[in-house]
Design a protein around this motif. Structure first.
Motif, PDB file in Angstrom:
ATOM      1  N   PRO A  13       0.789  -1.230   0.000  1.00 52.18           N
ATOM      2  CA  PRO A  13       0.000   0.000   0.000  1.00 52.18           C
ATOM      3  C   PRO A  13       0.820   1.278   0.000  1.00 52.18           C
ATOM      4  O   PRO A  13       0.279   2.353  -0.254  1.00 52.18           O
ATOM      5  CB  PRO A  13      -0.819  -0.114   1.290  1.00 52.18           C
ATOM      6  CG  PRO A  13       0.033  -0.956   2.203  1.00 52.18           C
ATOM      7  CD  PRO A  13       0.713  -1.943   1.297  1.00 52.18           C
ATOM      8  N   PHE A  14       2.107   1.183   0.292  1.00 56.45           N
ATOM      9  CA  PHE A  14       2.968   2.359   0.355  1.00 56.45           C
ATOM     10  C   PHE A  14       3.835   2.458  -0.907  1.00 56.45           C
ATOM     11  O   PHE A  14       4.077   1.458  -1.568  1.00 56.45           O
ATOM     12  CB  PHE A  14       3.870   2.295   1.587  1.00 56.45           C
ATOM     13  CG  PHE A  14       3.134   2.208   2.880  1.00 56.45           C
ATOM     14  CD1 PHE A  14       2.313   3.242   3.313  1.00 56.45           C
ATOM     15  CD2 PHE A  14       3.231   1.075   3.675  1.00 56.45           C
ATOM     16  CE1 PHE A  14       1.630   3.161   4.508  1.00 56.45           C
ATOM     17  CE2 PHE A  14       2.548   0.981   4.875  1.00 56.45           C
ATOM     18  CZ  PHE A  14       1.734   2.028   5.294  1.00 56.45           C
ATOM     19  N   PRO A  15       4.318   3.670  -1.225  1.00 51.23           N
ATOM     20  CA  PRO A  15       5.204   3.811  -2.382  1.00 51.23           C
ATOM     21  C   PRO A  15       6.423   2.910  -2.253  1.00 51.23           C
ATOM     22  O   PRO A  15       7.163   2.977  -1.277  1.00 51.23           O
ATOM     23  CB  PRO A  15       5.592   5.298  -2.342  1.00 51.23           C
ATOM     24  CG  PRO A  15       4.471   5.963  -1.615  1.00 51.23           C
ATOM     25  CD  PRO A  15       4.028   4.972  -0.587  1.00 51.23           C
ATOM     26  N   GLY A  42      15.744   3.128   7.425  1.00 51.28           N
ATOM     27  CA  GLY A  42      15.379   3.609   8.757  1.00 51.28           C
ATOM     28  C   GLY A  42      15.194   5.102   8.862  1.00 51.28           C
ATOM     29  O   GLY A  42      14.675   5.590   9.862  1.00 51.28           O
ATOM     30  N   ALA A  43      15.624   5.856   7.853  1.00 49.23           N
ATOM     31  CA  ALA A  43      15.501   7.319   7.909  1.00 49.23           C
ATOM     32  C   ALA A  43      14.037   7.732   7.872  1.00 49.23           C
ATOM     33  O   ALA A  43      13.228   7.149   7.141  1.00 49.23           O
ATOM     34  CB  ALA A  43      16.250   7.956   6.743  1.00 49.23           C
ATOM     35  N   VAL A  44      13.690   8.751   8.649  1.00 46.09           N
ATOM     36  CA  VAL A  44      12.340   9.323   8.639  1.00 46.09           C
ATOM     37  C   VAL A  44      12.417  10.685   7.977  1.00 46.09           C
ATOM     38  O   VAL A  44      13.175  11.553   8.430  1.00 46.09           O
ATOM     39  CB  VAL A  44      11.765   9.447  10.061  1.00 46.09           C
ATOM     40  CG1 VAL A  44      10.398  10.126  10.027  1.00 46.09           C
ATOM     41  CG2 VAL A  44      11.668   8.068  10.711  1.00 46.09           C
ATOM     42  N   ARG A  45      11.645  10.868   6.899  1.00 46.69           N
ATOM     43  CA  ARG A  45      11.742  12.086   6.108  1.00 46.69           C
ATOM     44  C   ARG A  45      10.350  12.629   5.792  1.00 46.69           C
ATOM     45  O   ARG A  45       9.415  11.856   5.591  1.00 46.69           O
ATOM     46  CB  ARG A  45      12.521  11.817   4.810  1.00 46.69           C
ATOM     47  CG  ARG A  45      13.970  11.449   5.101  1.00 46.69           C
ATOM     48  CD  ARG A  45      14.724  11.053   3.855  1.00 46.69           C
ATOM     49  NE  ARG A  45      16.085  10.636   4.216  1.00 46.69           N
ATOM     50  CZ  ARG A  45      16.872   9.929   3.431  1.00 46.69           C
ATOM     51  NH1 ARG A  45      16.441   9.548   2.238  1.00 46.69           N
ATOM     52  NH2 ARG A  45      18.082   9.585   3.835  1.00 46.69           N
ATOM     53  N   PRO A  46      10.223  13.956   5.701  1.00 47.06           N
ATOM     54  CA  PRO A  46       8.917  14.565   5.423  1.00 47.06           C
ATOM     55  C   PRO A  46       8.485  14.364   3.973  1.00 47.06           C
ATOM     56  O   PRO A  46       9.308  14.338   3.058  1.00 47.06           O
ATOM     57  CB  PRO A  46       9.138  16.052   5.720  1.00 47.06           C
ATOM     58  CG  PRO A  46      10.437  16.126   6.453  1.00 47.06           C
ATOM     59  CD  PRO A  46      11.251  14.955   6.003  1.00 47.06           C
ATOM     60  N   VAL A  69      11.871   5.398   5.483  1.00 46.13           N
ATOM     61  CA  VAL A  69      12.449   4.690   4.347  1.00 46.13           C
ATOM     62  C   VAL A  69      12.894   3.307   4.818  1.00 46.13           C
ATOM     63  O   VAL A  69      13.710   3.193   5.744  1.00 46.13           O
ATOM     64  CB  VAL A  69      13.645   5.460   3.763  1.00 46.13           C
ATOM     65  CG1 VAL A  69      14.213   4.723   2.555  1.00 46.13           C
ATOM     66  CG2 VAL A  69      13.230   6.887   3.381  1.00 46.13           C
ATOM     67  N   VAL A  70      12.329   2.286   4.205  1.00 44.78           N
ATOM     68  CA  VAL A  70      12.688   0.914   4.537  1.00 44.78           C
ATOM     69  C   VAL A  70      13.342   0.285   3.318  1.00 44.78           C
ATOM     70  O   VAL A  70      12.744   0.223   2.241  1.00 44.78           O
ATOM     71  CB  VAL A  70      11.449   0.090   4.959  1.00 44.78           C
ATOM     72  CG1 VAL A  70      11.837  -1.368   5.189  1.00 44.78           C
ATOM     73  CG2 VAL A  70      10.822   0.682   6.210  1.00 44.78           C
ATOM     74  N   VAL A  71      14.592  -0.118   3.475  1.00 40.94           N
ATOM     75  CA  VAL A  71      15.325  -0.803   2.410  1.00 40.94           C
ATOM     76  C   VAL A  71      15.292  -2.291   2.728  1.00 40.94           C
ATOM     77  O   VAL A  71      15.828  -2.728   3.746  1.00 40.94           O
ATOM     78  CB  VAL A  71      16.769  -0.294   2.295  1.00 40.94           C
ATOM     79  CG1 VAL A  71      17.505  -1.040   1.179  1.00 40.94           C
ATOM     80  CG2 VAL A  71      16.790   1.205   2.032  1.00 40.94           C
ATOM     81  N   GLU A  72      14.647  -3.047   1.859  1.00 37.63           N
ATOM     82  CA  GLU A  72      14.485  -4.485   2.083  1.00 37.63           C
ATOM     83  C   GLU A  72      14.668  -5.174   0.732  1.00 37.63           C
ATOM     84  O   GLU A  72      13.773  -5.144  -0.111  1.00 37.63           O
ATOM     85  CB  GLU A  72      13.113  -4.785   2.676  1.00 37.63           C
ATOM     86  CG  GLU A  72      12.937  -6.203   3.158  1.00 37.63           C
ATOM     87  CD  GLU A  72      11.594  -6.395   3.848  1.00 37.63           C
ATOM     88  OE1 GLU A  72      11.577  -7.040   4.913  1.00 37.63           O
ATOM     89  OE2 GLU A  72      10.576  -5.907   3.331  1.00 37.63           O
ATOM     90  N   LEU A 102       8.584   3.671   1.017  1.00 41.82           N
ATOM     91  CA  LEU A 102       8.334   4.865   1.816  1.00 41.82           C
ATOM     92  C   LEU A 102       7.080   4.608   2.644  1.00 41.82           C
ATOM     93  O   LEU A 102       5.950   4.732   2.153  1.00 41.82           O
ATOM     94  CB  LEU A 102       8.156   6.095   0.918  1.00 41.82           C
ATOM     95  CG  LEU A 102       9.241   6.319  -0.141  1.00 41.82           C
ATOM     96  CD1 LEU A 102       8.948   7.586  -0.935  1.00 41.82           C
ATOM     97  CD2 LEU A 102      10.623   6.388   0.499  1.00 41.82           C
ATOM     98  N   VAL A 103       7.265   4.200   3.891  1.00 41.80           N
ATOM     99  CA  VAL A 103       6.145   3.838   4.753  1.00 41.80           C
ATOM    100  C   VAL A 103       5.528   5.124   5.305  1.00 41.80           C
ATOM    101  O   VAL A 103       6.089   5.774   6.198  1.00 41.80           O
ATOM    102  CB  VAL A 103       6.602   2.906   5.893  1.00 41.80           C
ATOM    103  CG1 VAL A 103       5.408   2.523   6.764  1.00 41.80           C
ATOM    104  CG2 VAL A 103       7.274   1.658   5.321  1.00 41.80           C
TER     105      VAL A 103
END
Length: 222
Positions: free
Chosen positions: A39-41, A156-160, A175-178, A193-194
């Protein structure tokens, strides 16, 4: 644009040579179907940040982006962040929270793939913007020392984010890198991008961000 918002799911782009190209292409088609269920980009890039796959939520986030000859988000995400004039309208706190981390990552990748012509072209485009060049050559080393080597990492970074859908609106994303082993073996990386629930912000915020374009300042160290 390589992909458009809505409509039929796009096919994967040509992939690197493998021992079984048909199986690789089939895997990427199935992975594209998997991405559509997220559901997320979410998108898949190579070391140049060329976008190999992107889901509908990604296309919806950037649906309002205007045309650009070299910096469309679903073509090369690095170029979009650095060079597209619409990037600040979607990526909040564009300079310190998006541009500088991407420049730091680019610098790291360029050290490993210095002869890559696509990366060299990005480096030349950075050099043509005096402010961005100053940030890259002078400001970036100070910034990395101030925030630590983690600046190069995105996971793990949180960005606007300023989402065009009012259900999300002005919000943050983690930002989740998987990256599964099969993708990694092809030289790809997957980012998601959660999105979080919308937060309140002044209505003028979006207008102010759209008025900005290229990197103009580098935060002082410390």
């Amino acid at each position: 644009m390589a992909f458009t918002a809505g409509g039929q799911r796009p096919a994967p782009r040509p992939v690197p040579e493998t021992s079984d190209p048909s199986e690789t292409q089939a895997y990427l088609r199935d992975y594209a179907a998997f991405l559509e269920a997220v559901p997320f980009p979410s998108f898949v890039v190579d070391h140049r940040w060329d976008v190999a796959l992107a889901n509908g939520a990604f296309r919806a986030l950037f649906a309002g982006v205007g045309p650009h000859p070299t910096a469309m988000p679903d073509d090369n995400f690095l170029r979009f962040v650095l060079f597209h004039p619409d990037a600040p309208a979607i990526l909040g706190e564009h300079e310190p929270r998006w541009c500088l981390p991407m420049l730091a990552h680019f610098r790291s990748v360029l050290e490993r793939h210095g002869h890559d012509p696509a990366l060299q072209a990005i480096r030349r485009d950075i050099a043509q913007d005096p402010i961005m060049e100053a940030a890259y050559r002078q400001g970036l080393p100070h910034w990395i020392r101030a925030v630590g080597e983690s600046a190069v990492e995105h996971d793990g970074a949180v960005r606007p984010v300023l989402h065009p859908d009012p259900r999300w609106g002005v919000t943050d994303c983690r930002v989740v890198v998987e990256t599964p082993r099969s993708l990694e073996g092809l030289g790809y990386m997957r980012l998601t991008l959660v999105l979080r629930e919308a937060r309140r912000a002044p209505a003028r915020e979006r207008r102010r961000r759209r008025a900005a374009s290229h990197l103009r300042v580098v935060p002082p160290p410390g």
